[in-house]
Every structure is written in C-alpha cells, then in structure tokens.
Design a protein around this motif. Structure first.
Motif, PDB file in Angstrom:
ATOM      1  N   THR A  92      -5.502  -7.924  -0.058  1.00  0.00           N
ATOM      2  CA  THR A  92      -6.778  -8.116  -0.752  1.00  0.00           C
ATOM      3  C   THR A  92      -7.221  -9.576  -0.683  1.00  0.00           C
ATOM      4  O   THR A  92      -6.458 -10.486  -1.000  1.00  0.00           O
ATOM      5  N   GLY A  93      -8.446  -9.784  -0.244  1.00  0.00           N
ATOM      6  CA  GLY A  93      -9.014 -11.127  -0.169  1.00  0.00           C
ATOM      7  C   GLY A  93      -8.692 -11.874   1.111  1.00  0.00           C
ATOM      8  O   GLY A  93      -9.246 -12.950   1.350  1.00  0.00           O
ATOM      9  N   LEU A  94      -7.811 -11.342   1.924  1.00  0.00           N
ATOM     10  CA  LEU A  94      -7.444 -12.003   3.183  1.00  0.00           C
ATOM     11  C   LEU A  94      -8.217 -11.378   4.333  1.00  0.00           C
ATOM     12  O   LEU A  94      -8.551 -10.194   4.294  1.00  0.00           O
ATOM     13  N   VAL A  95      -8.477 -12.173   5.360  1.00  0.00           N
ATOM     14  CA  VAL A  95      -9.190 -11.676   6.536  1.00  0.00           C
ATOM     15  C   VAL A  95      -8.496 -12.171   7.799  1.00  0.00           C
ATOM     16  O   VAL A  95      -7.698 -13.105   7.768  1.00  0.00           O
ATOM     17  N   GLY A  96      -8.836 -11.511   8.900  1.00  0.00           N
ATOM     18  CA  GLY A  96      -8.397 -11.958  10.210  1.00  0.00           C
ATOM     19  C   GLY A  96      -6.882 -12.020  10.375  1.00  0.00           C
ATOM     20  O   GLY A  96      -6.144 -11.176   9.876  1.00  0.00           O
ATOM     21  N   ALA A  97      -6.447 -13.073  11.071  1.00  0.00           N
ATOM     22  CA  ALA A  97      -5.030 -13.227  11.407  1.00  0.00           C
ATOM     23  C   ALA A  97      -4.158 -13.374  10.164  1.00  0.00           C
ATOM     24  O   ALA A  97      -3.027 -12.877  10.130  1.00  0.00           O
ATOM     25  N   ARG A  99      -4.654 -12.010   7.202  1.00  0.00           N
ATOM     26  CA  ARG A  99      -4.488 -10.666   6.627  1.00  0.00           C
ATOM     27  C   ARG A  99      -3.492  -9.853   7.440  1.00  0.00           C
ATOM     28  O   ARG A  99      -2.578  -9.233   6.885  1.00  0.00           O
ATOM     29  N   LEU A 100      -3.649  -9.836   8.747  1.00  0.00           N
ATOM     30  CA  LEU A 100      -2.768  -9.057   9.611  1.00  0.00           C
ATOM     31  C   LEU A 100      -1.320  -9.530   9.485  1.00  0.00           C
ATOM     32  O   LEU A 100      -0.395  -8.721   9.420  1.00  0.00           O
ATOM     33  N   ALA A 101      -1.106 -10.826   9.412  1.00  0.00           N
ATOM     34  CA  ALA A 101       0.256 -11.365   9.253  1.00  0.00           C
ATOM     35  C   ALA A 101       0.869 -10.936   7.919  1.00  0.00           C
ATOM     36  O   ALA A 101       2.053 -10.596   7.846  1.00  0.00           O
ATOM     37  N   THR A 102       0.067 -10.941   6.859  1.00  0.00           N
ATOM     38  CA  THR A 102       0.547 -10.516   5.540  1.00  0.00           C
ATOM     39  C   THR A 102       0.901  -9.033   5.556  1.00  0.00           C
ATOM     40  O   THR A 102       1.945  -8.622   5.040  1.00  0.00           O
ATOM     41  N   LEU A 103       0.039  -8.228   6.148  1.00  0.00           N
ATOM     42  CA  LEU A 103       0.308  -6.796   6.256  1.00  0.00           C
ATOM     43  C   LEU A 103       1.564  -6.540   7.084  1.00  0.00           C
ATOM     44  O   LEU A 103       2.400  -5.707   6.726  1.00  0.00           O
ATOM     45  N   GLN A 104       1.710  -7.260   8.188  1.00  0.00           N
ATOM     46  CA  GLN A 104       2.868  -7.055   9.062  1.00  0.00           C
ATOM     47  C   GLN A 104       4.166  -7.458   8.375  1.00  0.00           C
ATOM     48  O   GLN A 104       5.185  -6.776   8.522  1.00  0.00           O
ATOM     49  N   ALA A 105       4.138  -8.532   7.596  1.00  0.00           N
ATOM     50  CA  ALA A 105       5.337  -8.953   6.862  1.00  0.00           C
ATOM     51  C   ALA A 105       5.746  -7.874   5.857  1.00  0.00           C
ATOM     52  O   ALA A 105       6.940  -7.563   5.717  1.00  0.00           O
ATOM     53  N   GLU A 106       4.776  -7.295   5.157  1.00  0.00           N
ATOM     54  CA  GLU A 106       5.089  -6.221   4.214  1.00  0.00           C
ATOM     55  C   GLU A 106       5.563  -4.981   4.954  1.00  0.00           C
ATOM     56  O   GLU A 106       6.491  -4.297   4.518  1.00  0.00           O
ATOM     57  N   CYS A 107       4.968  -4.684   6.082  1.00  0.00           N
ATOM     58  CA  CYS A 107       5.399  -3.562   6.908  1.00  0.00           C
ATOM     59  C   CYS A 107       6.871  -3.735   7.292  1.00  0.00           C
ATOM     60  O   CYS A 107       7.664  -2.802   7.159  1.00  0.00           O
ATOM     61  N   VAL A 122      -6.245  -2.797  13.879  1.00  0.00           N
ATOM     62  CA  VAL A 122      -6.718  -4.179  13.902  1.00  0.00           C
ATOM     63  C   VAL A 122      -8.212  -4.211  13.569  1.00  0.00           C
ATOM     64  O   VAL A 122      -8.964  -3.302  13.930  1.00  0.00           O
ATOM     65  N   ALA A 123      -8.632  -5.265  12.892  1.00  0.00           N
ATOM     66  CA  ALA A 123     -10.022  -5.407  12.446  1.00  0.00           C
ATOM     67  C   ALA A 123     -11.010  -5.224  13.587  1.00  0.00           C
ATOM     68  O   ALA A 123     -10.754  -5.612  14.728  1.00  0.00           O
ATOM     69  N   ASP A 124     -12.146  -4.614  13.243  1.00  0.00           N
ATOM     70  CA  ASP A 124     -13.267  -4.503  14.178  1.00  0.00           C
ATOM     71  C   ASP A 124     -14.532  -4.959  13.446  1.00  0.00           C
ATOM     72  O   ASP A 124     -14.433  -5.588  12.401  1.00  0.00           O
ATOM     73  N   GLU A 125     -15.695  -4.630  13.972  1.00  0.00           N
ATOM     74  CA  GLU A 125     -16.939  -5.079  13.348  1.00  0.00           C
ATOM     75  C   GLU A 125     -17.166  -4.480  11.957  1.00  0.00           C
ATOM     76  O   GLU A 125     -17.874  -5.050  11.128  1.00  0.00           O
ATOM     77  N   ASP A 126     -16.564  -3.317  11.680  1.00  0.00           N
ATOM     78  CA  ASP A 126     -16.825  -2.606  10.424  1.00  0.00           C
ATOM     79  C   ASP A 126     -15.667  -2.642   9.430  1.00  0.00           C
ATOM     80  O   ASP A 126     -15.888  -2.534   8.223  1.00  0.00           O
ATOM     81  N   ASN A 127     -14.449  -2.753   9.913  1.00  0.00           N
ATOM     82  CA  ASN A 127     -13.280  -2.611   9.036  1.00  0.00           C
ATOM     83  C   ASN A 127     -12.293  -3.755   9.227  1.00  0.00           C
ATOM     84  O   ASN A 127     -12.120  -4.256  10.329  1.00  0.00           O
ATOM     85  N   GLU A 128     -11.621  -4.111   8.143  1.00  0.00           N
ATOM     86  CA  GLU A 128     -10.535  -5.089   8.213  1.00  0.00           C
ATOM     87  C   GLU A 128      -9.262  -4.370   8.645  1.00  0.00           C
ATOM     88  O   GLU A 128      -9.189  -3.150   8.625  1.00  0.00           O
ATOM     89  N   SER A 129      -8.268  -5.128   9.017  1.00  0.00           N
ATOM     90  CA  SER A 129      -7.005  -4.564   9.465  1.00  0.00           C
ATOM     91  C   SER A 129      -6.309  -3.801   8.349  1.00  0.00           C
ATOM     92  O   SER A 129      -6.420  -4.147   7.167  1.00  0.00           O
TER      93      SER A 129
END
Length: 144
Positions: A92-97, A99-107, A122-129
């Motif tokens: 929540t509140g994170l974007v881009g790399a 956010r993805l790094a935080t998600l991957q660490a939890e994964c 991975v994020a696109d024009e409409d959705n975050e990762s």
C-alpha cells in the motif's frame, strides 16, 4: 441507520490447524487461548471424540480490528478457483520497482512458510503490481 458488523472468514480445508497457523504467520494473527478448563489446545483436542479431533481451528487479529479466521475440516479437496480471496496489503502506497521489491520480499517469506507463488503481475498502464499466491492447501490469495 444500519450498523457495521464484525465478520468471520471461513476456510474449508483438510488440516485446519496447519492452515490456521500458516495464516497467523502471514497476517500477524494469534491463536486464542484454549477453552476454559484446558491448559493447551492439545489437551482440549484429546478430550473430544476421535471424529471431532482436528475438525476446526481459529485465529484472530490480536488488536481485535481484523476479522476472525475460522478453518473447518471438510472431506473433499479443493477443485476450483476461489470465488472470494484475501488480498494481503503489503505494498500500500508504494509504486513501481519499490512496490514490486516489497511484494517479492513478502512472497519469498511466505514461500518459506509453505505458500506457492502462482504469478507475478507487473504494473501496466491501469494496474499496479501484485503477486498471486496459494496457501499451504492451495487457496488463492494476492499480495497487493
């Protein structure tokens, strides 16, 4: 005016205690104290008829804010995609790399606990990762 109601989320599963303890680790939830008159949950379980032993388990948010999770043993295994799933909001509140790094660490942490990583979106024009995962019995959830 209607009031807000507390909810419980129920999981059908083969091994209620195993799945409950997994979700305790995921969410920081705790197992409640055993029923009055029993020093441990094991002592309580031993007091039940064999067919009722291990039939259910629960856990809850220690702050009392989040919903109680209830796990009940069912005879059939999971055969289809969940119609409802939990989003674990770690990015929540994170974007881009970041956010993805935080998600991957939890994964990675959850995979070590027995979860399965299904798909990294991975994020696109409409959705975050986000990352689609499965718990120890195959129930889908997302890291969001």
């Amino acid at each position: 005016m209607s009031s807000i109601r507390k909810i419980q989320i129920t999981f059908d599963c083969a091994e209620p205690e195993r799945v409950a303890r997994f979700w305790c680790e995921v969410l920081g939830y705790v197992v409640p104290a055993p029923p009055e008159g029993f020093a441990t949950w094991d002592a309580y379980e031993r007091s039940l008829p064999p067919e009722q032993q291990g039939a259910w388990f629960s856990c809850g948010d220690p702050s009392g804010v989040g919903p109680r999770l209830y796990f009940q043993r069912v005879p059939e295994g999971k055969v289809a995609k969940n119609r409802v799933h939990i989003d674990v909001r770690v990015g929540t509140g994170l974007v881009g790399a970041e956010r993805l790094a935080t998600l991957q660490a939890e994964c990675d942490r959850l995979v070590a606990l027995g979860a399965t990583c299904v798909q990294v979106l991975v994020a696109d024009e409409d959705n975050e990762s986000c990352i689609v995962m499965q718990d120890v019995e195959g129930n889908e959830f997302c890291l969001d």
